[in-house]
Enzyme design. Sequence first.
Site, PDB file in Angstrom:
ATOM      1  N   GLY A 130      38.903  29.185  31.652  1.00 44.68           N
ATOM      2  CA  GLY A 130      40.229  29.429  32.231  1.00 44.68           C
ATOM      3  C   GLY A 130      41.220  29.542  31.084  1.00 44.68           C
ATOM      4  O   GLY A 130      41.371  30.607  30.482  1.00 44.68           O
ATOM      5  N   GLU A 363      47.754  34.120  34.299  1.00 46.00           N
ATOM      6  CA  GLU A 363      47.936  34.807  33.011  1.00 46.00           C
ATOM      7  C   GLU A 363      48.276  33.827  31.881  1.00 46.00           C
ATOM      8  O   GLU A 363      49.065  34.122  30.988  1.00 46.00           O
ATOM      9  CB  GLU A 363      48.961  35.947  33.139  1.00 46.00           C
TER      10      GLU A 363
END
Length: 385
Positions: A130, A363
């Site tokens: 992640g 993001e």
Amino acid sequence: MDYFLSEEQLMIKELCAQIAQEKVVPVRAELDEKEEFPWEIMKVMAASDLFGLFIPEEYGGLGKGSFELTIAVEELSKACLGVSTTYAANALGTYPILLFGTDEQKKKYLPDIAAGKRLVAFGLTEANAGSDAGGTQTTARLEGDHYVINGTKQWITNGGEAEIYTVIAITDRSKGPRGASAFIVEKGTPGFSFGKKEKKMGIRASATRELVFEDCRVPKENIIAREGMGFLVAMKTLDSSRVGVGAQGLGVAQGALDEAVKFARQRVQFGHPVIGFQAIQHMIADMATDIEAARALVYAAARYADSGAKDVTKVSSMAKLFATDVAMCVTTNALQVMGGSGYMREYPVEKMMRDAKILQIYEGTNQIQRNVIAQNIIKEAAKAR
Ligand code: COS
């Protein structure tokens, strides 16, 4: 404030504001409730050439840049972040091709993307990769004329709905982040399937799914740039796209403030509209000031990116960090101004607050943005010495 938009930029802003008012506002609550993908709105945006905004004219786009995309995303986000996420994630998925693709790849894919015929998604995140994007486990092995991809990507925006996927996979594990490569994978390629649609707290109109690759063979010409450049492709893509996340923060914050002001003008307590109370006025003043500061930073970052500057990493992270923290703060306070009404689904602000939360996460979390900003300051200081 006047940001001196050109006539063309004002037209884009007005067009997007009109689509937001006429096509998004009437259905946003229903899309949220039913977790329905906004295909009808995407078709309207395609018919208005908005998918081609940031794509060069030679590949069928309008040849504009990050600034025009920012304006479009901001306007849509005032109405619904689920819709604007669908649109902005299309740009995120397109950047690897736009920034690093060969002329053949650009000719093959960009005209359809610009026309809004084929939606795009970006496949970087995995269950164990992640924040640590370098921890990618998905692999791509060269076998003759094909790369064979194996692995699972998680939480991919536009997953299942998109036709084109730009995917990061490891081609040489011994090289760490320098062993990653980027690929274009088309929907329908044997061995490529989708997991179930995720159920989310917010941005529920957008689709989030797993991408599953099981001996998925993609032609070797679908590699983007060269073997080993995948991490750089991903980082440069995020550098370009994070300004757009800032624009989303800016838009949703403005949308929430507008609702709070409208409500406070008509809500009467103690015999007066509550907007007359200084406690409310100060909250509104703080929200408006934060939004203007976010707008100034996001617009400056977009214009800086469009100037052709190479070192956009720090400023795009700053724009994302600041504007999305503002979005969370403003949507929360806008709801507070509206009290119990704000908490009810009858008004759009509870959705805006639920939606805004993702902006501090996707993001790159805002903690990662701070790391990126600090690392760049340290590098600059070392260079200056
Ligand atoms: N532009 C160009 N190069 C970059 C770069 C950028 N923005 N960011 C990193 N690099 C380069 C570094 O300079 C380094 O190069 P060298 O090997 O030549 O030194 C290499 O890439 C590795 O960088 P670094 O050591 O900083 O990598 P880390 O593994 O520590 O990770 C972060 C860096 C945390 C910034 C990165 O993993 C990241 O952005 N994580 C968040 C991912 C994300 O946004 N996920 C959301 C998924 S998309 S919705």
